[in-house]
Design a protein around this motif. Structure first.
Motif, PDB file in Angstrom:
ATOM      1  N   PHE A   7      13.165 -17.448  22.113  1.00 56.57           N
ATOM      2  CA  PHE A   7      11.785 -16.959  22.243  1.00 56.57           C
ATOM      3  C   PHE A   7      11.557 -15.542  21.717  1.00 56.57           C
ATOM      4  CE2 PHE A   7      12.171 -13.556  25.243  1.00 56.57           C
ATOM      5  CZ  PHE A   7      13.495 -13.706  25.598  1.00 56.57           C
ATOM      6  N   SER A   8      12.608 -14.760  21.548  1.00 58.18           N
ATOM      7  CA  SER A   8      12.423 -13.304  21.380  1.00 58.18           C
ATOM      8  C   SER A   8      11.600 -12.947  20.144  1.00 58.18           C
ATOM      9  CB  SER A   8      13.791 -12.621  21.311  1.00 58.18           C
ATOM     10  OG  SER A   8      13.626 -11.276  20.932  1.00 58.18           O
ATOM     11  N   ALA A   9      10.572 -12.103  20.363  1.00 57.89           N
ATOM     12  CA  ALA A   9       9.723 -11.671  19.245  1.00 57.89           C
ATOM     13  C   ALA A   9      10.200 -10.338  18.686  1.00 57.89           C
ATOM     14  CB  ALA A   9       8.290 -11.530  19.745  1.00 57.89           C
ATOM     15  N   GLY A  10      11.105  -9.665  19.433  1.00 61.05           N
ATOM     16  CA  GLY A  10      11.587  -8.364  18.987  1.00 61.05           C
ATOM     17  C   GLY A  10      10.720  -7.209  19.468  1.00 61.05           C
ATOM     18  N   THR A  11       9.897  -7.458  20.493  1.00 57.22           N
ATOM     19  CA  THR A  11       9.030  -6.394  21.006  1.00 57.22           C
ATOM     20  C   THR A  11       9.850  -5.254  21.617  1.00 57.22           C
ATOM     21  OG1 THR A  11       7.499  -8.146  21.589  1.00 57.22           O
ATOM     22  CG2 THR A  11       6.997  -5.966  22.444  1.00 57.22           C
ATOM     23  N   ARG A  12      10.807  -5.616  22.475  1.00 56.77           N
ATOM     24  CA  ARG A  12      11.630  -4.595  23.144  1.00 56.77           C
ATOM     25  C   ARG A  12      12.315  -3.699  22.120  1.00 56.77           C
ATOM     26  NH1 ARG A  12      11.225  -4.150  28.010  1.00 56.77           N
ATOM     27  NH2 ARG A  12      12.539  -5.645  29.064  1.00 56.77           N
TER      28      ARG A  12
ATOM     29  N   ALA B 161      19.526  -5.112  22.363  1.00 57.61           N
ATOM     30  CA  ALA B 161      18.411  -5.847  22.961  1.00 57.61           C
ATOM     31  C   ALA B 161      18.186  -7.211  22.312  1.00 57.61           C
ATOM     32  CB  ALA B 161      17.136  -5.010  22.858  1.00 57.61           C
ATOM     33  N   ALA B 162      18.939  -7.530  21.265  1.00 55.65           N
ATOM     34  CA  ALA B 162      18.734  -8.835  20.609  1.00 55.65           C
ATOM     35  C   ALA B 162      19.099  -9.964  21.576  1.00 55.65           C
ATOM     36  CB  ALA B 162      19.595  -8.930  19.351  1.00 55.65           C
TER      37      ALA B 162
ATOM     38  N   PHE C 110      21.784  -5.684  27.284  1.00 53.86           N
ATOM     39  CA  PHE C 110      20.701  -6.268  28.085  1.00 53.86           C
ATOM     40  C   PHE C 110      21.147  -7.608  28.639  1.00 53.86           C
ATOM     41  CE2 PHE C 110      16.736  -3.855  27.699  1.00 53.86           C
ATOM     42  CZ  PHE C 110      17.121  -2.895  26.791  1.00 53.86           C
ATOM     43  N   LYS C 111      20.626  -7.914  29.804  1.00 51.36           N
ATOM     44  CA  LYS C 111      20.895  -9.226  30.414  1.00 51.36           C
ATOM     45  C   LYS C 111      19.557  -9.838  30.802  1.00 51.36           C
ATOM     46  CE  LYS C 111      24.278 -11.018  31.397  1.00 51.36           C
ATOM     47  NZ  LYS C 111      24.895 -12.043  30.536  1.00 51.36           N
ATOM     48  N   LEU C 112      19.277 -10.979  30.223  1.00 52.44           N
ATOM     49  CA  LEU C 112      18.029 -11.686  30.537  1.00 52.44           C
ATOM     50  C   LEU C 112      18.347 -12.861  31.445  1.00 52.44           C
ATOM     51  CD1 LEU C 112      14.955 -12.270  29.822  1.00 52.44           C
ATOM     52  CD2 LEU C 112      15.883 -13.931  28.237  1.00 52.44           C
TER      53      LEU C 112
ATOM     54  N   ASN D  97      16.778  -7.810  32.961  1.00 50.05           N
ATOM     55  CA  ASN D  97      15.340  -8.110  32.967  1.00 50.05           C
ATOM     56  C   ASN D  97      15.091  -9.589  33.176  1.00 50.05           C
ATOM     57  OD1 ASN D  97      14.569  -7.532  29.364  1.00 50.05           O
ATOM     58  ND2 ASN D  97      16.258  -8.601  30.289  1.00 50.05           N
TER      59      ASN D  97
ATOM     60  N   ARG E 224       9.623  -8.775  32.410  1.00 50.81           N
ATOM     61  CA  ARG E 224      10.329  -7.793  31.571  1.00 50.81           C
ATOM     62  C   ARG E 224       9.442  -6.697  30.986  1.00 50.81           C
ATOM     63  NH1 ARG E 224       9.183 -12.028  28.171  1.00 50.81           N
ATOM     64  NH2 ARG E 224       9.061 -11.653  25.918  1.00 50.81           N
TER      65      ARG E 224
HETATM   66  O1  PAZ Z   1      12.127  -9.468  22.124  1.00 51.93           O
HETATM   67  P1  PAZ Z   1      11.358  -9.495  23.399  1.00 51.93           P
HETATM   68  O2  PAZ Z   1      10.729  -8.163  23.681  1.00 51.93           O
HETATM   69  O3  PAZ Z   1      10.383 -10.622  23.437  1.00 51.93           O
HETATM   70  O4  PAZ Z   1      12.412  -9.775  24.566  1.00 51.93           O
HETATM   71  C1  PAZ Z   1      13.386  -8.806  24.881  1.00 51.93           C
HETATM   72  C2  PAZ Z   1      14.623  -9.442  25.513  1.00 51.93           C
HETATM   73  C3  PAZ Z   1      14.229 -10.149  26.800  1.00 51.93           C
HETATM   74  C4  PAZ Z   1      15.235 -10.451  24.542  1.00 51.93           C
HETATM   75  C5  PAZ Z   1      15.645  -8.302  25.827  1.00 51.93           C
HETATM   76  O5  PAZ Z   1      15.093  -7.419  26.736  1.00 51.93           O
HETATM   77  C6  PAZ Z   1      16.959  -8.872  26.379  1.00 51.93           C
HETATM   78  O6  PAZ Z   1      17.108  -9.078  27.539  1.00 51.93           O
HETATM   79  N1  PAZ Z   1      17.934  -9.121  25.512  1.00 51.93           N
HETATM   80  C7  PAZ Z   1      19.223  -9.690  25.859  1.00 51.93           C
HETATM   81  C8  PAZ Z   1      19.091 -11.162  26.128  1.00 51.93           C
HETATM   82  C9  PAZ Z   1      20.399 -11.766  26.636  1.00 51.93           C
HETATM   83  O7  PAZ Z   1      21.206 -12.095  25.771  1.00 51.93           O
HETATM   84  O8  PAZ Z   1      20.614 -11.888  27.850  1.00 51.93           O
END
Ligand code: PAZ
Length: 342
Positions: free
Chosen positions: A74-79, A198-199, A250-252, A278, A283
């Protein structure tokens, strides 16, 4: 040297980083990218700037060699794009390593989906363009001007200063090779470099050796694909490629109960400096910093970590970006890291 992947005892295969790089081919642009990184780092070293590597956006996992289908996220690269701007503002030079076509610093303000630039341009029929006698001038809608002037002047200043280098990746394989090469180059900066990972990187991939050459054909019922685990790249990053860098991962998660345990687990496994946790849906206004307690003697115990929540109130200030506060906090912690060098 072990160059064959190990079975994990259940299903699939676990690649060590060493095996991964011995068996998967580098992207064709790697050499050229490394040359640009070397030149960029030399300039920043001469100017005495700190450098941050920001990774941003999602990785794809191709299913065929002649790729028609791939998995994505889903990531748009906003962060990443937003944080890169705040790091530049804080005086860092930024290597912005992002998924091709994901958001980028500065141009993100005029994303085609949320704020398309054609919508704030107007055609002034009453005037003549300076370049062509027949075509009218284009003007910017007055309500858009203040923001455009601010974004454009910062963008131009960054370009003049040469403090932003942009690299791109598409697949998880591109990402892994590029991350290794860039971090090895950045290690010449010692403690002055920061990693802001953050990727959203895929945990699974299909090794080249298992890929279908041509488009997978339908007509044989359901499709079964067994993917292998992507090697845990933070391990060699911390232990080998960049021993002195300040590393933030980062941990999503989508289950809030997993956020803290998973963040602590990552710190215990890899021994880096900060995990920012996050939740997918929160997030934009809430993150948690997890880091080893400074006086802790046992980094493998959950109690050896401290958490610090950062929240913003978007009802009070809808234009506030949480990345501003994330970056401010990290700049402080990175300064401490540099000061504490022995
Ligand atoms: O790119 P975005 O702003 O939509 O999202 C950012 C994010 C949630 C991908 C980033 O904050 C993050 O948590 N990256 C690590 C994801 C992970 O591998 O757990």
């Amino acid at each position: 040297m072990a160059t064959s992947p190990q079975a994990d005892g259940e299903s699939g295969t676990v690649f060590s980083a060493e095996t991964y790089f011995a068996t998967q081919p580098p992207p064709s642009s790697l050499e050229q990218d490394v040359a640009r990184v070397k030149e960029f780092l030399q300039r920043q070293l001469q100017d005495g700037r700190k450098v941050v590597l920001v990774t941003s956006g999602g990785t794809t996992v191709p299913l065929e060699l002649n790729v028609v289908r791939f998995l994505d996220n889903f990531s748009a690269g906003t962060r990443g794009a937003t944080s890169a701007e705040y790091f530049l503002k804080a005086g860092y030079a930024v290597i912005f390593m992002h998924r091709q076509f994901s958001l980028q610093p500065f141009s993100r303000h005029y994303s085609h989906s949320t704020h398309p630039f054609l919508d704030f341009l107007e055609i002034d029929e009453s005037s003549q363009s300076a370049t062509s006698a027949s075509s009218p001038r284009i003007t910017v809608r007055p309500s858009e001007e203040p923001q455009l002037v601010e974004v454009l002047s910062t963008y131009k200043a960054v370009h003049r200063a040469g403090t932003l280098l942009t690299l791109n990746f598409v697949t998880v394989n591109d990402y892994l090779w590029l991350l290794r090469a860039v971090s090895q180059e950045m290690s010449i900066l010692g403690r002055s470099c920061l990693y802001y990972l953050a990727a959203a990187v895929s945990d699974f991939f299909l090794p080249r050796q298992k890929m279908s050459v041509h488009k997978i054909q339908s007509g044989k019922g359901s499709l079964h694909i067994e993917m292998d685990q992507v090697p845990k790249i933070l391990k060699p990053l911390v232990a080998e490629w960049t021993r002195e860098g300040f590393i933030v991962s980062f941990k999503l998660e989508t289950d809030p109960n997993l956020l803290l345990p998973k963040a602590c687990q990552a710190l215990a496994r890899y021994g880096h400096q900060v995990v920012i946790g996050n939740d997918l849906h929160r997030r934009k206004f809430e993150v948690v910093f997890v880091s080893p307690k400074s006086s802790s003697s046992s980094a493998s115990q959950p109690s050896a970590y401290e958490e610090s929540w950062l929240r913003i109130d978007l009802n009070k200030d809808p234009h506030k970006e949480i990345e501003e506060d994330i970056v401010a906090e990290l700049v402080k912690r990175h300064e401490g890291w540099i000061r504490n060098a022995t």
